[in-house]
Scaffold this motif. Structure first.
Motif, PDB file in Angstrom:
ATOM      1  N   GLY A   1       0.813  -1.210   0.000  1.00  0.00           N
ATOM      2  CA  GLY A   1       0.000   0.000   0.000  1.00  0.00           C
ATOM      3  C   GLY A   1       0.849   1.263   0.000  1.00  0.00           C
ATOM      4  N   ILE A   2       1.955   1.252   0.739  1.00  0.00           N
ATOM      5  CA  ILE A   2       2.867   2.398   0.741  1.00  0.00           C
ATOM      6  C   ILE A   2       3.427   2.641  -0.659  1.00  0.00           C
ATOM      7  N   LEU A   3       3.847   1.573  -1.313  1.00  0.00           N
ATOM      8  CA  LEU A   3       4.370   1.712  -2.675  1.00  0.00           C
ATOM      9  C   LEU A   3       3.285   2.209  -3.628  1.00  0.00           C
ATOM     10  N   GLY A   4       2.052   1.747  -3.433  1.00  0.00           N
ATOM     11  CA  GLY A   4       0.962   2.205  -4.280  1.00  0.00           C
ATOM     12  C   GLY A   4       0.694   3.685  -4.127  1.00  0.00           C
ATOM     13  N   PHE A   5       0.720   4.190  -2.912  1.00  0.00           N
ATOM     14  CA  PHE A   5       0.476   5.613  -2.709  1.00  0.00           C
ATOM     15  C   PHE A   5       1.652   6.460  -3.198  1.00  0.00           C
ATOM     16  N   TYR A   6       2.853   5.918  -3.153  1.00  0.00           N
ATOM     17  CA  TYR A   6       3.975   6.658  -3.739  1.00  0.00           C
ATOM     18  C   TYR A   6       3.805   6.750  -5.255  1.00  0.00           C
ATOM     19  N   TRP A   7       3.298   5.685  -5.861  1.00  0.00           N
ATOM     20  CA  TRP A   7       3.029   5.701  -7.300  1.00  0.00           C
ATOM     21  C   TRP A   7       1.959   6.746  -7.639  1.00  0.00           C
ATOM     22  N   ILE A   8       0.965   6.889  -6.753  1.00  0.00           N
ATOM     23  CA  ILE A   8      -0.125   7.831  -7.018  1.00  0.00           C
ATOM     24  C   ILE A   8       0.333   9.279  -6.841  1.00  0.00           C
ATOM     25  N   THR A   9       1.004   9.545  -5.726  1.00  0.00           N
ATOM     26  CA  THR A   9       1.292  10.933  -5.349  1.00  0.00           C
ATOM     27  C   THR A   9       2.728  11.361  -5.599  1.00  0.00           C
ATOM     28  N   GLY A  10       3.644  10.395  -5.709  1.00  0.00           N
ATOM     29  CA  GLY A  10       5.052  10.740  -5.870  1.00  0.00           C
ATOM     30  C   GLY A  10       5.704  11.223  -4.598  1.00  0.00           C
ATOM     31  N   SER A  11       5.047  11.027  -3.456  1.00  0.00           N
ATOM     32  CA  SER A  11       5.601  11.465  -2.178  1.00  0.00           C
ATOM     33  C   SER A  11       5.147  10.513  -1.096  1.00  0.00           C
ATOM     34  N   LEU A  12       5.929  10.439  -0.030  1.00  0.00           N
ATOM     35  CA  LEU A  12       5.582   9.623   1.129  1.00  0.00           C
ATOM     36  C   LEU A  12       5.327  10.464   2.371  1.00  0.00           C
ATOM     37  N   GLU A  13       5.521  11.786   2.287  1.00  0.00           N
ATOM     38  CA  GLU A  13       5.313  12.664   3.422  1.00  0.00           C
ATOM     39  C   GLU A  13       3.825  12.840   3.694  1.00  0.00           C
ATOM     40  N   PHE A  14       3.448  12.824   4.962  1.00  0.00           N
ATOM     41  CA  PHE A  14       2.041  12.940   5.313  1.00  0.00           C
ATOM     42  C   PHE A  14       1.439  14.248   4.822  1.00  0.00           C
ATOM     43  N   ARG A  15       2.158  15.316   5.011  1.00  0.00           N
ATOM     44  CA  ARG A  15       1.604  16.617   4.611  1.00  0.00           C
ATOM     45  C   ARG A  15       1.357  16.656   3.113  1.00  0.00           C
ATOM     46  N   ASP A  16       2.305  16.138   2.330  1.00  0.00           N
ATOM     47  CA  ASP A  16       2.116  16.101   0.877  1.00  0.00           C
ATOM     48  C   ASP A  16       0.988  15.159   0.488  1.00  0.00           C
ATOM     49  N   LEU A  17       0.922  14.007   1.164  1.00  0.00           N
ATOM     50  CA  LEU A  17      -0.138  13.049   0.853  1.00  0.00           C
ATOM     51  C   LEU A  17      -1.520  13.654   1.091  1.00  0.00           C
ATOM     52  N   PHE A  18      -1.690  14.330   2.213  1.00  0.00           N
ATOM     53  CA  PHE A  18      -2.997  14.897   2.531  1.00  0.00           C
ATOM     54  C   PHE A  18      -3.397  15.967   1.513  1.00  0.00           C
ATOM     55  N   GLU A  19      -2.445  16.816   1.136  1.00  0.00           N
ATOM     56  CA  GLU A  19      -2.751  17.893   0.199  1.00  0.00           C
ATOM     57  C   GLU A  19      -2.972  17.363  -1.214  1.00  0.00           C
ATOM     58  N   ILE A  20      -2.042  16.511  -1.687  1.00  0.00           N
ATOM     59  CA  ILE A  20      -2.127  16.018  -3.063  1.00  0.00           C
ATOM     60  C   ILE A  20      -3.336  15.118  -3.239  1.00  0.00           C
ATOM     61  N   PHE A  21      -3.547  14.225  -2.297  1.00  0.00           N
ATOM     62  CA  PHE A  21      -4.600  13.232  -2.467  1.00  0.00           C
ATOM     63  C   PHE A  21      -5.982  13.879  -2.447  1.00  0.00           C
TER      64      PHE A  21
END
Length: 744
Positions: free
Chosen positions: A192-212
């Motif tokens: 799942g971590i690898l999948g979200f990196y593929w989606i957003t290009g980032s693993l940082e929580f702040r970036d994930l929340f904003e981008i997603f």
């Protein structure tokens, strides 16, 4: 505040010197380190106390001004990929830091005496300190990959602590079971971590929340949901949610302080923390939120049902933990973020108190002459302990009432909040949640009554006590022949287990005290220079170092519910502390504002009355079936008539109805049997088929060609003699045979 946050990175490293120094001491100065082993408890408590003070200051700052502080630095950079480490401080982080450190300190103080007689004393504190460091690193992580690293460290410490007494086959099997079960969830977490990196290009929580939250998820909703489910799989395993809950009851094979710290307050809460941390991301995926709520409602009901008939005191509390974690997961799935974290806090202190209380009982019973470890945890071999361990009994009762949801204790406020929110989400879920609250009160009071009420077990009776009673004097089934149910002894083999030597619940034999009990002594302390031998014929109260943490945790659960009560600010607006401290991070990202909320006291009192009434019914039924009420009323004629009528209604489908229910609960719903039969044995059968195909078919073909070549070569060796006339004869013979076959 500006001078505090930049130094938060040091929090996970503060407890680390203890395991490092213990390891170095055992390697370089083994004898001196072992002789002075009791001194290592002081740096363990001191370093964790420093973290607690630091965490308390952070929490105060977050209460005054809820905000996010993020600091990151690059670890490795390769083209477009950058792996960063850092620390992330927000209200959720500060709450978890306080929870981990306060419970950790209490458990360390308690463990000093509890583990003093154990040869692995140093190893225990090294593991505990490393676990605390790993857990602190997990809750301060700033990205998913960093959480995964500390997630595995926590799992490793859990494996080591569950199998702490690795010479016991049951402990070795339990730690392996926990390891394998958690690997299933951890594999999903990594994918799942690898999948979200593929989606957003980032693993940082702040970036994930904003981008997603800005992604167009119409076309890729299925893929996003799949990745979120894989992340959730890690939380399912770590927080013992159905169907990966099977490891938690077996994990009770570790020392009781481990159960209090890891399997009640911190490690199992890591899954809840992960879902809460990713809440701004998961909330935009409606199917995942529904799945989280569904898993939560199944878990809370199943945990309560399986805890009804457990005879091991720690396993009963383990299923209680599983059920309460289900409440938290249900709240997160419903979107009740604050209610879930509120219950996480109150449950942690309550369940830590209950586990420490059970440890005090086990510790005192293990010093009784003739008592073996398998007997010291068996509820049906207890009874009447309130006269022997009054302080432990009072502390255990506080924890029991809190978990039952009785005001004004801690769990009342949080559970009532979840139950109220469930009505708004789904009436069906609300009915199940309220019913489970009644079951919780029933089985928790069953544990309390079987342990402390009734008559003393004959093992504990001194020679001056003339009154003898059955070991099941406070049993649901009553004394011999006086219970509600006539047991069918032919079904007793169903209650046996491969891993544990079980004593049948329906048992008529009275066990008498050993005649030579007074002359037998058992070692109580084995510390160098402080060795003493004590023998006991009855349970006794624990030492002050074990009672102090229990009393302090009792005070916690008395007042922790205050944070759920609204207060008035200067403008007259009603503010809830939960709205300030337990605020989702996504709200802080957009607007750092105070959330104002109204408080309807009439609605609160109405709902609270309903929930308390259900819990009270569970307590009364438990008291009725487990003797205190039943014993006082059984001589009344109308009461006996009611009992007969109640029994006839229960057995409308046959005399074995209640026994079947009991056997189902006792044997964990046969879920472990299902896994062993269809998964473990199925995988072994499949492996044997693959092994047969590989050895007999694949290798057989290759070996067959080799053998055939060898045989042909050997045959041709004898045919060739060097005579041309012989060769011509054979050649002509083959031609004639070929022509004959061709013509005819």
């Amino acid at each position: 505040m500006q001078y505090t946050y930049p130094y938060s990175w040091i929090i996970p490293f503060i407890p680390l010197p203890v395991p490092i120094l213990i390891g170095a001491g055992l390697l370089l100065f083994p004898k001196a380190t072992k002789d002075l082993r009791r001194m290592w408890v002081f740096p363990s408590i001191l370093f964790l106390s420093i973290v607690m003070i630091f965490s308390t200051y952070l929490a105060i700052q977050q209460t005054n001004n809820p905000s996010i502080y993020l600091s990151i630095w690059s670890w490795t950079i390769n083209n477009d990929f950058s792996l960063e480490f850092g620390y992330f401080v927000d209200p959720l982080t500060s709450i978890m830091l306080i929870l981990i450190t306060t419970v950790g300190i209490m458990v360390l103080i308690y463990s000093d005496n509890y583990m003093s007689h154990d040869q692995g004393y140093l190893r225990f504190f090294a593991y505990m300190s490393f676990f605390n460091a790993s857990m602190l690193g997990l809750v301060t992580s700033s990205n998913l990959i960093q959480i995964y690293f500390f997630w595995e460290f926590v799992g490793m410490c859990s494996y080591l602590l569950i199998g702490f007494w690795f010479t016991r086959p049951t402990a070795a099997n339990a730690c392996q079971k926990a390891f394998v079960t958690n690997r299933v969830g951890d594999f999903g977490l990594l994918v799942g971590i690898l999948g979200f990196y593929w989606i957003t290009g980032s693993l940082e929580f702040r970036d994930l929340f904003e981008i997603f939250n800005n992604l167009d998820n119409e076309g890729n909703l299925l893929f996003y949901t799949l990745c979120a489910f894989l992340l959730f799989a890690g939380a399912i395993a770590k927080s013992a949610q159905f169907p990966l809950h099977v490891w938690l009851p077996d994990a009770m094979e570790g020392p009781t302080p481990i159960s209090a710290l890891i399997h009640a307050a911190t490690m199992v809460a890591a899954g809840i923390f992960l879902v809460a941390r990713l809440f701004p991301l998961l909330i935009v995926l409606p199917y995942i939120m529904k799945l989280i709520a569904l898993i939560g409602i199944i878990t809370l009901l199943l945990g309560a049902a399986l805890g009804l008939a457990q005879t091991d005191i720690k396993r009963g509390l383990a299923y209680s933990t599983m059920s309460q974690l289900g409440y938290m997961m249900l709240a997160l799935g419903m979107g009740s973020y604050q209610a879930a974290l509120f219950h996480l806090i109150t449950h942690a202190y309550s369940k830590a108190l209950l586990f420490l209380g059970s440890g005090a009982i086990i510790h005192s019973m293990e010093t009784i002459v003739g008592y073996s470890p398998d007997k010291s945890q068996n509820l049906v071999l207890m009874g009447g302990l309130k006269k022997r361990v009054p302080i432990t009994k009072t502390s255990f009762l506080l924890g029991t009432l809190s978990l039952c949801g009785i005001p004004p204790l801690g769990c009342f406020w949080s559970k009532d909040k979840i139950l109220n929110d469930s009505w708004l989400y789904s009436p069906i879920f609300a009915i199940i949640a309220y019913s489970t609250a009644g079951l919780t009160a029933f089985y928790m009071f069953r544990i309390y009554l079987l342990t402390f009420e009734g008559h003393l077990n004959v093992y504990f009776q001194t020679y001056s006590e003339k009154k003898k009673s059955s070991v099941y004097s406070t049993s649901l089934w009553g004394r011999e022949g006086q219970g509600l149910i006539k047991p069918n002894y032919s079904l007793l083999p169903l209650l046996t287990s491969n891993n544990y030597k079980r004593i049948p619940f329906f048992f008529k034999k009275k066990n008498q005290l050993h005649s030579n009990g007074r002359s037998i002594t058992v070692p109580f302390f084995t510390i160098p220079y402080f060795g003493t031998n004590k023998s006991f014929l009855y349970p006794h109260e624990s030492d002050n170092t074990m009672l102090f943490p229990m009393l302090l945790l009792g005070l916690f659960i008395l007042f922790i519910g205050v944070i759920g009560i609204p207060f008035f600010n200067q403008k007259g607006m009603q503010l809830d502390i939960l709205s300030k401290m337990l605020n989702p991070s996504i709200n802080l990202l957009h607007q750092n504002k105070k959330i104002e909320m109204g408080w309807n006291w009439y609605e609160f009192l109405t709902n609270a009355t309903f929930s308390v009434s259900i819990a009270s019914c569970g307590i009364l039924i438990g008291s009725f079936l487990y003797k205190p009420v039943y014993s006082s009323l059984q001589n009344l004629y109308f009461f006996n008539s009611f009992v007969k009528s109640f029994y006839n209604k229960l057995t409308i489908f046959g005399d074995k109805t209640l026994y079947v229910i009991y056997a189902w609960s006792y044997n964990r719903g046969y879920i472990d049997f299902f896994y062993i039969t269809f998964l473990t044995q199925g995988i072994r059968f499949f492996a044997e088929v693959i092994n047969f195909f590989d050895r007999r078919i694949i290798d057989g073909i290759i070996n067959g060609f080799g053998i055939a070549s060898f045989l042909i070569g050997e045959s041709m060796k004898y045919v060739g003699g060097g005579r041309i006339s012989s060769y011509l004869l054979v050649y002509v013979s083959y031609i004639l045979i070929f022509l004959f076959l061709l013509i005819y």
